[in-house]
Scaffold this active site. Structure first.
Site, PDB file in Angstrom:
ATOM      1  N   ARG A  53       0.838  -1.189   0.000  1.00  0.00           N
ATOM      2  CA  ARG A  53       0.000   0.000   0.000  1.00  0.00           C
ATOM      3  C   ARG A  53       0.875   1.241   0.000  1.00  0.00           C
ATOM      4  NH1 ARG A  53      -2.682  -0.065   6.052  1.00  0.00           N
ATOM      5  NH2 ARG A  53      -0.798   0.406   7.255  1.00  0.00           N
ATOM      6  N   ASP A  55       1.096   5.448   0.578  1.00  0.00           N
ATOM      7  CA  ASP A  55       0.452   6.447   1.424  1.00  0.00           C
ATOM      8  C   ASP A  55      -0.160   7.567   0.589  1.00  0.00           C
ATOM      9  OD1 ASP A  55       1.120   5.102   3.765  1.00  0.00           O
ATOM     10  OD2 ASP A  55       3.021   6.176   3.994  1.00  0.00           O
ATOM     11  N   ARG A 201      10.692   7.452   2.778  1.00  0.00           N
ATOM     12  CA  ARG A 201      10.665   8.900   3.040  1.00  0.00           C
ATOM     13  C   ARG A 201      11.544   9.258   4.234  1.00  0.00           C
ATOM     14  NH1 ARG A 201       4.500   9.861   3.609  1.00  0.00           N
ATOM     15  NH2 ARG A 201       5.178  11.976   4.159  1.00  0.00           N
TER      16      ARG A 201
END
Length: 251
Positions: A53, A55, A201
């Site tokens: 998945r 974000d 990130r």
């Protein structure tokens, strides 16, 4: 329902308008739009399972999902099915191909590695809005690449994981981590067998601590040893991140 077969869809999407891949109650997600299009085309309820998945705001150049169906056209006319499903999807989501696979094939658990890119540019460009992160300072890419080498291998990456995330292990194997220049700026490439939530990130933000804020290359060792998210750098904005490849042994 013995005739039901399993299919993989290869999809791509611009994540700017979506709250990530996974369907959720009070927000629009990519999975919701895809399942709705498949329901309309196949005239049956479809529940897709994604390779992972993404974000909110993150993009995917390649993501695989699986679902089950007994629709004959998926086997006999896959290219026509791709065209028909795309006609039912928003402009920012596309199906690239449909592939019949073994009934036990699983888009998430069978993936052997995943690759991401993080894009950074240094000059204001209206065509890169929500597609790349505009950074004022130009980092020391050579120093960041030396720091990135310390990420290679099988390690505990808890320090780069979003807090309070329930996973069975924080151990991942990174096989590639490097910065590359392009005509707009720089791109971080990273490949691993699996990723923790928010991991890429957080890694980019930590490498920028070295490349911009002057922290030593050994800072990466200290962060890894701490196993603490608070010791790593700030997570960079989502809109510069792309899932670029999901690999399987049978595709």
């Amino acid at each position: 329902m013995e005739n039901r077969k399993r299919f993989f869809l290869e999809i791509a999407y611009d994540g700017s308008a979506y709250h990530g891949w996974q369907t959720q109650p009070n927000a629009t997600a990519v999975q919701e739009k895809l399942d709705k299009a498949l329901h309309t085309f196949l005239r049956e309820t479809v529940e897709t399972v994604g390779a992972g998945r993404t974000d909110t705001g993150v993009h995917a150049k390649q993501l695989f999902v699986h679902f089950d169906s007994n629709h004959e056209k998926l086997v006999n006319q896959p290219e026509r099915c791709v065209h028909s499903i795309n006609a039912l999807l928003p402009f920012d989501i596309s199906v690239q191909r449909v592939i019949e696979v073994d009934k036990e094939a699983h888009a998430r658990f069978d993936a052997t590695e995943r690759s991401y890119e993080y894009h950074i540019h240094f000059h204001k460009d209206p065509f890169l809005i929500n597609k790349s992160w505009l950074l004022r300072d130009i980092p020391d890419m050579e120093k960041m690449n030396l720091a990135a080498e310390k990420l290679i291998g099988t390690k505990d990456f808890e320090c780069f994981s979003k807090s309070n995330t329930q996973v069975f292990t924080n151990i991942c194997t990174i096989t590639e981590a490097k910065w590359v220049k392009n005509d707009k700026g720089i791109v971080f490439h990273i490949t691993a067998n699996r990723f923790l939530r928010n991991m890429v990130r957080a890694i980019v933000g930590t490498l920028l601590e070295v490349g911009i804020k002057g922290k030593p290359i050994s800072y990466i060792d200290d962060v890894l040893a701490s196993k603490s998210r608070s010791q790593a750098g700030t997570s960079v904005p989502a809109h510069g991140l792309y899932l670029t490849k999901v690999a399987y042994t049978y595709i």
